[in-house]
Design a protein around this motif. Structure first.
Motif, PDB file in Angstrom:
ATOM      1  N   PHE A  28      88.198   8.285  13.088  1.00 38.06           N
ATOM      2  CA  PHE A  28      87.530   9.213  12.176  1.00 38.06           C
ATOM      3  C   PHE A  28      88.453  10.332  11.696  1.00 38.06           C
ATOM      4  O   PHE A  28      88.202  10.955  10.675  1.00 38.06           O
ATOM      5  CB  PHE A  28      86.264   9.783  12.822  1.00 38.06           C
ATOM      6  N   TYR A  29      89.535  10.573  12.413  1.00 34.50           N
ATOM      7  CA  TYR A  29      90.496  11.585  12.007  1.00 34.50           C
ATOM      8  C   TYR A  29      91.267  11.156  10.756  1.00 34.50           C
ATOM      9  O   TYR A  29      91.805  11.996  10.049  1.00 34.50           O
ATOM     10  CB  TYR A  29      91.474  11.851  13.161  1.00 34.50           C
ATOM     11  N   LEU A  30      91.293   9.858  10.474  1.00 34.68           N
ATOM     12  CA  LEU A  30      92.000   9.335   9.309  1.00 34.68           C
ATOM     13  C   LEU A  30      91.053   9.102   8.136  1.00 34.68           C
ATOM     14  O   LEU A  30      91.179   8.143   7.376  1.00 34.68           O
ATOM     15  CB  LEU A  30      92.769   8.066   9.685  1.00 34.68           C
ATOM     16  N   VAL A  31      90.077  10.003   8.026  1.00 40.09           N
ATOM     17  CA  VAL A  31      89.123  10.025   6.920  1.00 40.09           C
ATOM     18  C   VAL A  31      89.164  11.439   6.330  1.00 40.09           C
ATOM     19  O   VAL A  31      89.151  12.421   7.075  1.00 40.09           O
ATOM     20  CB  VAL A  31      87.690   9.695   7.412  1.00 40.09           C
ATOM     21  N   ASP A  32      89.236  11.541   5.026  1.00 40.13           N
ATOM     22  CA  ASP A  32      89.256  12.850   4.363  1.00 40.13           C
ATOM     23  C   ASP A  32      87.873  13.490   4.512  1.00 40.13           C
ATOM     24  O   ASP A  32      86.891  12.975   3.976  1.00 40.13           O
ATOM     25  CB  ASP A  32      89.603  12.669   2.891  1.00 40.13           C
ATOM     26  N   PRO A  33      87.789  14.622   5.227  1.00 36.58           N
ATOM     27  CA  PRO A  33      86.481  15.238   5.446  1.00 36.58           C
ATOM     28  C   PRO A  33      85.819  15.757   4.168  1.00 36.58           C
ATOM     29  O   PRO A  33      84.604  15.890   4.113  1.00 36.58           O
ATOM     30  CB  PRO A  33      86.759  16.387   6.420  1.00 36.58           C
ATOM     31  N   GLN A  34      86.599  16.039   3.143  1.00 37.73           N
ATOM     32  CA  GLN A  34      86.029  16.530   1.884  1.00 37.73           C
ATOM     33  C   GLN A  34      85.249  15.442   1.144  1.00 37.73           C
ATOM     34  O   GLN A  34      84.266  15.730   0.469  1.00 37.73           O
ATOM     35  CB  GLN A  34      87.144  17.048   0.967  1.00 37.73           C
ATOM     36  N   THR A  35      85.710  14.193   1.274  1.00 45.59           N
ATOM     37  CA  THR A  35      85.144  13.099   0.480  1.00 45.59           C
ATOM     38  C   THR A  35      84.547  11.969   1.310  1.00 45.59           C
ATOM     39  O   THR A  35      83.764  11.176   0.798  1.00 45.59           O
ATOM     40  CB  THR A  35      86.232  12.477  -0.412  1.00 45.59           C
ATOM     41  N   GLY A  36      84.946  11.869   2.578  1.00 46.03           N
ATOM     42  CA  GLY A  36      84.521  10.739   3.400  1.00 46.03           C
ATOM     43  C   GLY A  36      85.323   9.473   3.128  1.00 46.03           C
ATOM     44  O   GLY A  36      84.983   8.403   3.600  1.00 46.03           O
ATOM     45  N   ILE A  37      86.421   9.602   2.369  1.00 43.89           N
ATOM     46  CA  ILE A  37      87.241   8.436   2.017  1.00 43.89           C
ATOM     47  C   ILE A  37      88.270   8.164   3.110  1.00 43.89           C
ATOM     48  O   ILE A  37      88.962   9.079   3.577  1.00 43.89           O
ATOM     49  CB  ILE A  37      87.931   8.644   0.652  1.00 43.89           C
ATOM     50  N   VAL A  38      88.363   6.893   3.501  1.00 45.20           N
ATOM     51  CA  VAL A  38      89.326   6.464   4.513  1.00 45.20           C
ATOM     52  C   VAL A  38      90.729   6.593   3.922  1.00 45.20           C
ATOM     53  O   VAL A  38      91.014   6.031   2.862  1.00 45.20           O
ATOM     54  CB  VAL A  38      89.053   5.007   4.956  1.00 45.20           C
ATOM     55  N   ILE A  39      91.595   7.359   4.608  1.00 47.42           N
ATOM     56  CA  ILE A  39      92.953   7.588   4.122  1.00 47.42           C
ATOM     57  C   ILE A  39      94.004   6.878   4.978  1.00 47.42           C
ATOM     58  O   ILE A  39      95.192   6.985   4.703  1.00 47.42           O
ATOM     59  CB  ILE A  39      93.265   9.099   4.032  1.00 47.42           C
ATOM     60  N   GLU A  40      93.567   6.135   5.980  1.00 43.96           N
ATOM     61  CA  GLU A  40      94.516   5.418   6.831  1.00 43.96           C
ATOM     62  C   GLU A  40      95.184   4.298   6.031  1.00 43.96           C
ATOM     63  O   GLU A  40      94.509   3.438   5.464  1.00 43.96           O
ATOM     64  CB  GLU A  40      93.810   4.830   8.054  1.00 43.96           C
ATOM     65  N   LYS A  41      96.513   4.311   6.008  1.00 45.84           N
ATOM     66  CA  LYS A  41      97.273   3.292   5.281  1.00 45.84           C
ATOM     67  C   LYS A  41      97.042   1.912   5.885  1.00 45.84           C
ATOM     68  O   LYS A  41      97.008   1.750   7.103  1.00 45.84           O
ATOM     69  CB  LYS A  41      98.770   3.615   5.305  1.00 45.84           C
ATOM     70  N   ASN A  42      96.835   0.942   5.018  1.00 43.30           N
ATOM     71  CA  ASN A  42      96.658  -0.469   5.387  1.00 43.30           C
ATOM     72  C   ASN A  42      95.391  -0.755   6.188  1.00 43.30           C
ATOM     73  O   ASN A  42      95.264  -1.828   6.771  1.00 43.30           O
ATOM     74  CB  ASN A  42      97.888  -1.006   6.136  1.00 43.30           C
ATOM     75  N   HIS A  43      94.455   0.190   6.232  1.00 44.77           N
ATOM     76  CA  HIS A  43      93.156  -0.074   6.868  1.00 44.77           C
ATOM     77  C   HIS A  43      92.317  -0.875   5.881  1.00 44.77           C
ATOM     78  O   HIS A  43      92.421  -0.682   4.665  1.00 44.77           O
ATOM     79  CB  HIS A  43      92.458   1.247   7.212  1.00 44.77           C
ATOM     80  N   ALA A  68      86.984  12.948  18.251  1.00 46.70           N
ATOM     81  CA  ALA A  68      85.911  13.949  18.273  1.00 46.70           C
ATOM     82  C   ALA A  68      86.067  14.927  17.107  1.00 46.70           C
ATOM     83  O   ALA A  68      85.100  15.240  16.414  1.00 46.70           O
ATOM     84  CB  ALA A  68      85.913  14.689  19.607  1.00 46.70           C
ATOM     85  N   ASP A  69      87.294  15.405  16.867  1.00 45.70           N
ATOM     86  CA  ASP A  69      87.519  16.355  15.782  1.00 45.70           C
ATOM     87  C   ASP A  69      87.265  15.707  14.424  1.00 45.70           C
ATOM     88  O   ASP A  69      86.686  16.331  13.541  1.00 45.70           O
ATOM     89  CB  ASP A  69      88.941  16.926  15.838  1.00 45.70           C
ATOM     90  N   GLY A  70      87.688  14.471  14.277  1.00 40.40           N
ATOM     91  CA  GLY A  70      87.478  13.782  13.007  1.00 40.40           C
ATOM     92  C   GLY A  70      86.002  13.666  12.667  1.00 40.40           C
ATOM     93  O   GLY A  70      85.576  13.974  11.548  1.00 40.40           O
ATOM     94  N   LEU A  71      85.192  13.239  13.633  1.00 42.07           N
ATOM     95  CA  LEU A  71      83.750  13.112  13.396  1.00 42.07           C
ATOM     96  C   LEU A  71      83.118  14.488  13.157  1.00 42.07           C
ATOM     97  O   LEU A  71      82.269  14.648  12.282  1.00 42.07           O
ATOM     98  CB  LEU A  71      83.090  12.397  14.575  1.00 42.07           C
ATOM     99  N   TYR A  72      83.585  15.489  13.898  1.00 38.39           N
ATOM    100  CA  TYR A  72      83.079  16.857  13.723  1.00 38.39           C
ATOM    101  C   TYR A  72      83.368  17.371  12.309  1.00 38.39           C
ATOM    102  O   TYR A  72      82.486  17.951  11.657  1.00 38.39           O
ATOM    103  CB  TYR A  72      83.704  17.785  14.772  1.00 38.39           C
ATOM    104  N   GLN A  73      84.602  17.178  11.841  1.00 40.10           N
ATOM    105  CA  GLN A  73      84.981  17.643  10.504  1.00 40.10           C
ATOM    106  C   GLN A  73      84.119  16.979   9.423  1.00 40.10           C
ATOM    107  O   GLN A  73      83.689  17.619   8.468  1.00 40.10           O
ATOM    108  CB  GLN A  73      86.467  17.389  10.230  1.00 40.10           C
ATOM    109  N   LEU A  74      83.876  15.692   9.576  1.00 35.78           N
ATOM    110  CA  LEU A  74      83.015  14.973   8.626  1.00 35.78           C
ATOM    111  C   LEU A  74      81.600  15.548   8.650  1.00 35.78           C
ATOM    112  O   LEU A  74      80.992  15.775   7.606  1.00 35.78           O
ATOM    113  CB  LEU A  74      82.992  13.479   8.949  1.00 35.78           C
ATOM    114  N   LYS A  75      81.076  15.784   9.836  1.00 33.26           N
ATOM    115  CA  LYS A  75      79.717  16.320   9.981  1.00 33.26           C
ATOM    116  C   LYS A  75      79.606  17.700   9.329  1.00 33.26           C
ATOM    117  O   LYS A  75      78.630  17.995   8.636  1.00 33.26           O
ATOM    118  CB  LYS A  75      79.364  16.399  11.468  1.00 33.26           C
ATOM    119  N   MET A  76      80.609  18.533   9.531  1.00 30.79           N
ATOM    120  CA  MET A  76      80.584  19.888   8.968  1.00 30.79           C
ATOM    121  C   MET A  76      80.626  19.870   7.434  1.00 30.79           C
ATOM    122  O   MET A  76      80.077  20.758   6.785  1.00 30.79           O
ATOM    123  CB  MET A  76      81.735  20.732   9.506  1.00 30.79           C
ATOM    124  N   LYS A  77      81.235  18.857   6.851  1.00 30.56           N
ATOM    125  CA  LYS A  77      81.338  18.751   5.391  1.00 30.56           C
ATOM    126  C   LYS A  77      80.219  17.893   4.792  1.00 30.56           C
ATOM    127  O   LYS A  77      80.119  17.752   3.583  1.00 30.56           O
ATOM    128  CB  LYS A  77      82.690  18.144   4.988  1.00 30.56           C
TER     129      LYS A  77
END
Length: 136
Positions: A28-43, A68-77
């Protein structure tokens, strides 16, 4: 057409949305919290948004802090998935889902994985132990 499948509750709650399948493990840390778009290369979901979706994935990956931080950041946005369906839960994701109040299930009937397709409407009722699929 509507089909109902059994599952096992990990984190309580009920949520619905379009289903999105990931064949790759998920961080979840490799997801842009502003948009929810997966930014992990080659995923397999690179460039796609998980915001408001019911996310289906095999395993989590990454350290406990980044998950945990990745999911938290998404939830906050407000860009987090509505529910999580996981094949192999780990303690970090389980704890994160409970804390973030995100419904999470596992032990899903095998037929679910062939019946549901990306874009179908799915309702996860972790409390009842059911997943309802409405094909698009």
């Amino acid at each position: 057409m509507e089909q109902v499948f059994s599952c096992h509750k990990i984190s309580e709650g009920k949520a619905s949305g379009e289903v999105l399948f990931s064949s790759d493990d998920f961080c979840f840390y490799l997801v842009d919290p502003q948009t929810g778009i997966v930014i992990e290369k080659n995923h397999c979901l690179e460039g796609q948004s998980i915001a408001g979706k019911v996310l289906v994935f095999p395993n989590g990956k990454g350290s406990s802090v980044v998950q945990a931080d990745g999911l938290y950041q998404l939830k906050m946005k407000g860009t987090e998935p509505k529910a999580l369906i996981i094949r192999n839960p780990d303690t970090t994701l389980v704890a994160s889902a409970i804390i973030m109040e995100t419904p999470m299930v596992d032990c899903v009937e095998t037929a679910f994985y062939t019946a549901a397709q990306n874009g179908d409407w799915v309702e996860v009722d972790a409390d009842k132990g059911t997943i309802t699929v409405r094909q698009k």
